[in-house]
Structures are given as structure tokens and as C-alpha cells.
Motif scaffolding. Structure first.
Motif, PDB file in Angstrom:
ATOM      1  N   ALA A 123      75.340-120.118-101.374  1.00 30.77           N
ATOM      2  CA  ALA A 123      75.714-118.860-100.372  1.00 30.77           C
ATOM      3  C   ALA A 123      75.558-119.380 -98.788  1.00 30.77           C
ATOM      4  O   ALA A 123      76.294-118.733 -98.097  1.00 30.77           O
ATOM      5  CB  ALA A 123      74.360-118.086-100.397  1.00 30.77           C
ATOM      6  N   ASP A 124      75.227-120.509 -98.460  1.00 26.70           N
ATOM      7  CA  ASP A 124      74.924-121.032 -97.154  1.00 26.70           C
ATOM      8  C   ASP A 124      76.727-121.646 -97.007  1.00 26.70           C
ATOM      9  O   ASP A 124      76.897-121.546 -95.674  1.00 26.70           O
ATOM     10  CB  ASP A 124      74.175-122.229 -97.015  1.00 26.70           C
ATOM     11  N   GLU A 125      77.305-121.751 -97.814  1.00 26.90           N
ATOM     12  CA  GLU A 125      78.946-122.325 -97.771  1.00 26.90           C
ATOM     13  C   GLU A 125      79.707-120.916 -97.223  1.00 26.90           C
ATOM     14  O   GLU A 125      80.900-121.289 -96.673  1.00 26.90           O
ATOM     15  CB  GLU A 125      79.235-122.907 -98.996  1.00 26.90           C
ATOM     16  N   ILE A 126      79.208-119.875 -97.308  1.00 31.75           N
ATOM     17  CA  ILE A 126      80.143-118.628 -97.365  1.00 31.75           C
ATOM     18  C   ILE A 126      79.976-118.390 -95.818  1.00 31.75           C
ATOM     19  O   ILE A 126      78.857-118.079 -95.190  1.00 31.75           O
ATOM     20  CB  ILE A 126      79.445-117.440 -97.976  1.00 31.75           C
ATOM     21  N   PRO A 127      81.069-118.315 -94.977  1.00 36.87           N
ATOM     22  CA  PRO A 127      81.144-117.763 -93.810  1.00 36.87           C
ATOM     23  C   PRO A 127      80.936-116.383 -93.285  1.00 36.87           C
ATOM     24  O   PRO A 127      81.496-115.387 -93.976  1.00 36.87           O
ATOM     25  CB  PRO A 127      82.603-118.277 -93.320  1.00 36.87           C
ATOM     26  N   ALA A 128      79.972-116.020 -92.543  1.00 34.99           N
ATOM     27  CA  ALA A 128      79.640-114.742 -92.347  1.00 34.99           C
ATOM     28  C   ALA A 128      80.903-114.116 -91.648  1.00 34.99           C
ATOM     29  O   ALA A 128      81.178-114.598 -90.657  1.00 34.99           O
ATOM     30  CB  ALA A 128      78.408-114.534 -91.705  1.00 34.99           C
ATOM     31  N   ALA A 129      80.776-112.684 -91.867  1.00 36.94           N
ATOM     32  CA  ALA A 129      81.669-111.738 -90.993  1.00 36.94           C
ATOM     33  C   ALA A 129      80.693-111.183 -90.159  1.00 36.94           C
ATOM     34  O   ALA A 129      79.571-110.761 -90.309  1.00 36.94           O
ATOM     35  CB  ALA A 129      82.361-110.772 -91.965  1.00 36.94           C
ATOM     36  N   SER A 130      81.488-110.788 -88.982  1.00 35.05           N
ATOM     37  CA  SER A 130      80.863-110.282 -87.911  1.00 35.05           C
ATOM     38  C   SER A 130      80.482-108.485 -88.155  1.00 35.05           C
ATOM     39  O   SER A 130      81.311-107.975 -89.060  1.00 35.05           O
ATOM     40  CB  SER A 130      81.621-110.259 -86.483  1.00 35.05           C
ATOM     41  N   PRO A 131      79.516-107.889 -87.504  1.00 39.91           N
ATOM     42  CA  PRO A 131      79.457-106.438 -87.751  1.00 39.91           C
ATOM     43  C   PRO A 131      80.748-105.609 -87.431  1.00 39.91           C
ATOM     44  O   PRO A 131      81.070-104.888 -88.477  1.00 39.91           O
ATOM     45  CB  PRO A 131      78.279-105.857 -86.823  1.00 39.91           C
ATOM     46  N   ASP A 132      81.465-105.997 -86.625  1.00 42.62           N
ATOM     47  CA  ASP A 132      82.747-105.421 -86.276  1.00 42.62           C
ATOM     48  C   ASP A 132      83.646-105.247 -87.596  1.00 42.62           C
ATOM     49  O   ASP A 132      84.265-104.625 -87.897  1.00 42.62           O
ATOM     50  CB  ASP A 132      83.365-105.719 -84.976  1.00 42.62           C
ATOM     51  N   ALA A 133      83.719-106.633 -88.250  1.00 44.41           N
ATOM     52  CA  ALA A 133      84.650-106.814 -89.192  1.00 44.41           C
ATOM     53  C   ALA A 133      84.103-106.173 -90.470  1.00 44.41           C
ATOM     54  O   ALA A 133      84.946-105.562 -91.260  1.00 44.41           O
ATOM     55  CB  ALA A 133      84.758-108.376 -89.522  1.00 44.41           C
ATOM     56  N   ALA A 134      82.961-106.180 -90.584  1.00 47.44           N
ATOM     57  CA  ALA A 134      82.426-105.273 -91.616  1.00 47.44           C
ATOM     58  C   ALA A 134      82.674-103.799 -91.724  1.00 47.44           C
ATOM     59  O   ALA A 134      82.917-103.186 -92.523  1.00 47.44           O
ATOM     60  CB  ALA A 134      80.635-105.553 -91.685  1.00 47.44           C
ATOM     61  N   ARG A 135      82.669-103.475 -90.385  1.00 49.33           N
ATOM     62  CA  ARG A 135      82.773-101.746 -90.111  1.00 49.33           C
ATOM     63  C   ARG A 135      84.406-101.709 -90.449  1.00 49.33           C
ATOM     64  O   ARG A 135      84.654-100.377 -91.035  1.00 49.33           O
ATOM     65  CB  ARG A 135      82.493-101.285 -88.661  1.00 49.33           C
ATOM     66  N   ALA A 136      85.159-102.545 -90.107  1.00 50.98           N
ATOM     67  CA  ALA A 136      86.663-102.403 -90.277  1.00 50.98           C
ATOM     68  C   ALA A 136      86.840-102.331 -91.694  1.00 50.98           C
ATOM     69  O   ALA A 136      87.866-101.546 -92.182  1.00 50.98           O
ATOM     70  CB  ALA A 136      87.513-103.625 -89.573  1.00 50.98           C
ATOM     71  N   TYR A 137      86.156-103.070 -92.611  1.00 52.25           N
ATOM     72  CA  TYR A 137      86.412-103.300 -93.783  1.00 52.25           C
ATOM     73  C   TYR A 137      86.176-101.965 -94.619  1.00 52.25           C
ATOM     74  O   TYR A 137      86.776-101.437 -95.444  1.00 52.25           O
ATOM     75  CB  TYR A 137      85.732-104.494 -94.445  1.00 52.25           C
ATOM     76  N   GLU A 138      84.969-101.534 -94.021  1.00 48.08           N
ATOM     77  CA  GLU A 138      84.573-100.285 -94.826  1.00 48.08           C
ATOM     78  C   GLU A 138      85.294 -98.950 -94.109  1.00 48.08           C
ATOM     79  O   GLU A 138      85.672 -98.387 -95.433  1.00 48.08           O
ATOM     80  CB  GLU A 138      82.974 -99.986 -94.111  1.00 48.08           C
ATOM     81  N   LYS A 139      85.761 -99.052 -93.193  1.00 51.15           N
ATOM     82  CA  LYS A 139      86.683 -97.858 -92.810  1.00 51.15           C
ATOM     83  C   LYS A 139      88.131 -97.907 -93.557  1.00 51.15           C
ATOM     84  O   LYS A 139      88.668 -97.000 -93.902  1.00 51.15           O
ATOM     85  CB  LYS A 139      86.880 -98.155 -91.374  1.00 51.15           C
ATOM     86  N   LYS A 198      78.175-105.884 -94.513  1.00 52.17           N
ATOM     87  CA  LYS A 198      77.106-104.899 -93.498  1.00 52.17           C
ATOM     88  C   LYS A 198      75.893-105.678 -93.441  1.00 52.17           C
ATOM     89  O   LYS A 198      75.329-105.731 -92.365  1.00 52.17           O
ATOM     90  CB  LYS A 198      77.365-103.598 -94.047  1.00 52.17           C
ATOM     91  N   LEU A 199      75.545-106.157 -94.736  1.00 50.56           N
ATOM     92  CA  LEU A 199      74.084-106.877 -94.687  1.00 50.56           C
ATOM     93  C   LEU A 199      73.920-108.257 -94.459  1.00 50.56           C
ATOM     94  O   LEU A 199      73.021-109.046 -94.477  1.00 50.56           O
ATOM     95  CB  LEU A 199      73.434-106.268 -95.911  1.00 50.56           C
ATOM     96  N   ASN A 200      75.227-109.028 -94.526  1.00 50.34           N
ATOM     97  CA  ASN A 200      75.454-110.434 -94.588  1.00 50.34           C
ATOM     98  C   ASN A 200      74.472-111.005 -95.656  1.00 50.34           C
ATOM     99  O   ASN A 200      73.751-111.917 -95.596  1.00 50.34           O
ATOM    100  CB  ASN A 200      74.753-111.085 -93.251  1.00 50.34           C
ATOM    101  N   ALA A 201      74.862-110.233 -96.771  1.00 50.33           N
ATOM    102  CA  ALA A 201      73.895-110.525 -98.165  1.00 50.33           C
ATOM    103  C   ALA A 201      74.851-111.437 -98.901  1.00 50.33           C
ATOM    104  O   ALA A 201      75.393-111.226 -99.886  1.00 50.33           O
ATOM    105  CB  ALA A 201      73.828-109.215 -98.812  1.00 50.33           C
ATOM    106  N   TYR A 202      75.190-112.729 -98.318  1.00 51.85           N
ATOM    107  CA  TYR A 202      76.011-113.684 -99.143  1.00 51.85           C
ATOM    108  C   TYR A 202      75.363-114.408-100.387  1.00 51.85           C
ATOM    109  O   TYR A 202      76.016-114.789-101.417  1.00 51.85           O
ATOM    110  CB  TYR A 202      76.710-114.750 -98.187  1.00 51.85           C
ATOM    111  N   GLU A 203      74.067-114.486-100.267  1.00 50.76           N
ATOM    112  CA  GLU A 203      73.324-114.854-101.567  1.00 50.76           C
ATOM    113  C   GLU A 203      73.604-113.945-102.776  1.00 50.76           C
ATOM    114  O   GLU A 203      73.817-114.114-103.848  1.00 50.76           O
ATOM    115  CB  GLU A 203      71.754-115.077-101.456  1.00 50.76           C
ATOM    116  N   LEU A 204      73.386-112.613-102.483  1.00 50.32           N
ATOM    117  CA  LEU A 204      73.710-111.501-103.387  1.00 50.32           C
ATOM    118  C   LEU A 204      75.152-111.509-103.993  1.00 50.32           C
ATOM    119  O   LEU A 204      75.405-111.161-105.090  1.00 50.32           O
ATOM    120  CB  LEU A 204      73.615-110.128-102.697  1.00 50.32           C
TER     121      LEU A 204
END
Length: 369
Positions: free
Chosen positions: A8-24, A71-77
Motif C-alpha cells: 500500500a505504501d507504493e500507492i500515490p495518494a490523491a488530494s482531498p480535492d481530487a477525491a471530491r472531484a472523483y466523487e462528484k 476520501k479516506l486515503n485508505a490505500y491499504e484497504l
């Protein structure tokens, strides 16, 4: 590597703004993916001749799940869930070659729909999933990923109950509990050490496509009848603690664990209301406003429903009439990722009904300190 969480540490995190854009944009992304895959000339072969509805259901779950991950930066999940998704759908005839095709369609949808900065952040994560396709296959075949712990050997009582459930023998189930459950301690043992492992095995059989959805539902319904029969024996417990609301979250149709917890709490003298499966968030909030219980116990069994549970807790915390209510979360969706409760804004996580009762009792005692 048999622990997908370690990658999971290899996965690049998305910003909160990107997460909201994806959700929308989730509905538009979903429509694009469905259209692209349904017109692919090889798609029926890749999904094993299954109806398109099963594929669309996978895509819908994917959108909800990825929204939660971002939204939760839950990349291990994410890393733990991917092998399970591969395994469950491959058991139903989906080719492993379907998954990179699907993920590429999601990537293209993101590139078309989201603006440049947000698109680039999300695309990096889809690229990671596509690049790790072969490793995900290996993890899937090894049994790694999202799972639950089972004892190495099935006990005689578990074997009997499993056989009765798979044969649809409700009369035999009731006879079994009448002989085996005579005291409250018997009830706790039977629920935790017999029913829970057996239902996990039922879920595993469904995952492997060795039983149908109908058979899995039948087993669950029969366990519900068992619980109802046992409840009448031990219901007359004097109330000595506060009010508790126990419910499954929105879109969550697995209620066996929540019902077990409700019964355990009532045995300990709690004043329990059990709402069951698929309770809308607005209804949970309205109930809390009216009745103001000491505790809400929220069960989430399916990872695709995690974000809806998080939204319920967010609503409760923002409401001035309910923000002080203690909130406990549990359920199979959080198994192996118990720290998620902090991101949800809950007060605690319980791995099973016994642990949940102990936590609730401790909170009740602490209120007067």
C-alpha cells in the motif's frame, strides 16, 4: 509477497480535492465504463457469459469503493480488497483479462471527465492497479487479501450447523439449539464459536461460487430464525444501563452480526433498539434526535458501503442534538483495518459482539467518573 497490505505504501495518494472531484463525477465515470465495456466485442467471453447486470454491479461497487479509498486515503484497504474482488468474480467465470480492461476504462473515463490536475492524481492510482495486475492474480489465487480469521479445523457443532443450513433444515437447526443452548453462557458460546465461524464459511462458499446467492440468503434467514427462537428464552432481563441503537448502515443488507450484538447487549441490561438492515442515514439521525440513546452501534459488513457509513457518522457529529452520542463501529468490512474507525469519527471499533459489549460497559462506567 502474501500480505497485499505491505504494497500500500507504493500507492500515490490523491488530494482531498481530487477525491471530491472523483466523487462528484462518479455517475458519469460509471456510465462511460459501462458503455465502453459493453461495446467491446470480447466482453461476453471475458465475463464468462454472465449477464451484463453482474458486470454493471461490479462497476457500481467499484465507484463507491474507490470514492471511500480516495476520501479516506485508505490505500491499504484498496490493496487488501483487490485480490478478493479478483477471486470472487473469477469464481463466477470472469476472466482475469477482464480486470485490466475494466481498470483501463476507468482510467480513460477519469482522463476525459476530470480536470488535468485531479485527473493526473487519480490516474496514477489506476496505473498502479493496472501495473500490479499479475501480482493481484497471484495474491488472489493464494487466498490473500480481504478475509476473516477461521479456526484451522471445524468443530463437530460447526459441522452439524453448517450441514443443516446448507440443506435448508430449519427444523433441525431449532432442535440443535434447543438441545445445546440452555444458559446465557451457552448462548454466547453458540453465537460466537459456532454461528459466526459457520456464517464465515457460508460466505467463503459463496465467494468460491460453490453455493448460490439464494442458498447464502437462505442460510442467513435460518440463522435469523435461530436468533429469534433464542431471544424469547433470555429476553426478560431487567434494564440496568442506558439506551443503545444497533443497526446496519445504509445499503448494508448483512444484519446477522448486528442482531447478535443487540441480543448480547440486552442480556447485559442495556435498553436496546435494533433497526436491522439497510437503514437510511437520515432515519438513523432522526431516531437519534428523538430518543437520544447513550450509544449507537453501526455495523458495516461490505467494503463498498464504508463511505455511506462514514457519511452517517459525519451527519451525527455535525448535528448539535446528536454530536455527543457515543458511536461504535464493527463488521467484516473493517476486519484487518480496524484503525479506519478513527477516520470515520467514531469513538471505537469492536471486532466481535463480546468485545463490543465490554467496550459499551466500559463507556457506561466511565460516564460517571
Amino acid at each position: 509477497m502474501n500480505d497485499p497490505g505491505k504494497s500500500a505504501d507504493e500507492i500515490p495518494a490523491a488530494s482531498p480535492d481530487a477525491a471530491r472531484a472523483y466523487e462528484k463525477a462518479a455517475d458519469r465515470l460509471l456510465d462511460h465504463v459501462n458503455r465502453e465495456l459493453e461495446k467491446d466485442p470480447q466482453i461476453r467471453e471475458l465475463i464468462g457469459g454472465n449477464p451484463f447486470e453482474l458486470m454493471r454491479n461490479n462497476h457500481s461497487n467499484h465507484a463507491a469503493f474507490m470514492t471511500t479509498v480516495f476520501k479516506l486515503n485508505a490505500y491499504e484497504l484498496l490493496a487488501r480488497t483487490l485480490p478478493w474482488v479478483y477471486r470472487a468474480y473469477h469464481a463466477r467465470g470472469f476472466s482475469y483479462d477482464y480486470f485490466p480492461l475494466e481498470l483501463t476504462a476507468w482510467k480513460q473515463a477519469v482522463e476525459i471527465t476530470l480536470d488535468g490536475t485531479h485527473s493526473a492524481e487519480i490516474v496514477r492510482i489506476y496505473d498502479w492497479m493496472i501495473d500490479h495486475h499479475e501480482n493481484t492474480i497471484r495474491l488472489s489465487e493464494s487466498g490473500a487479501g480481504l478475509a476473516f480469521s477461521l479456526p484451522g479445523e471445524i468443530t463437530e457443532m460447526q459441522e452439524i450447523l453448517l450441514s443443516l443450513l446448507l440443506h435448508g433444515d430449519s427444523r433441525g437447526c431449532l432442535q440443535l439449539v434447543q438441545r445445546s443452548v440452555l444458559t446465557k453462557d451457552d448462548l454466547r458460546h453458540f453465537s460466537l464459536d459456532v454461528v459466526c465461524p459457520v456464517m464465515y464459511r457460508i460466505g467463503l462458499l459463496w465467494e468460491r461460487n460453490e453455493i448460490s446467492v439464494a442458498e447464502e440468503h437462505l442460510a442467513t434467514a435460518m440463522v435469523g430464525r435461530i436468533s429469534a427462537a433464542l431471544y424469547s428464552r433470555f429476553a426478560n432481563v431487567e434494564v440496568s444501563r442506558g439506551k443503545v441503537l444497533v443497526t446496519a448502515g445504509p445499503n448494508e443488507f448483512h444484519e446477522t452480526g448486528a442482531r447478535m450484538l443487540a441480543d448480547f447487549l440486552e442480556l447485559e441490561g442495556w435498553d436496546v433498539t435494533f433497526l436491522g438492515a439497510n437503514t437510511p442515514g437520515e432515519e438513523i439521525l432522526a431516531f437519534l434526535r428523538r430518543h437520544k440513546p447513550f450509544l449507537l452501534a453501526l455495523s458495516v459488513a461490505t467494503v463498498f458501503n464504508l463511505d455511506q457509513a462514514r457519511q452517517v457518522i459525519e451527519m451525527i457529529r455535525k448535528d448539535r442534538d446528536t454530536k455527543g452520542i457515543r458511536i461504535m463501529v464493527g463488521g467484516l468490512a473493517l476486519n484487518g483495518m480496524p484503525s479506519l474507525w478513527r477516520d470515520f469519527g467514531a469513538d471505537g471499533y469492536a471486532a466481535d459482539a463480546a468485545q463490543a459489549v465490554r467496550m459499551a460497559d466500559r463507556w457506561w462506567q466511565e460516564r460517571v467518573l
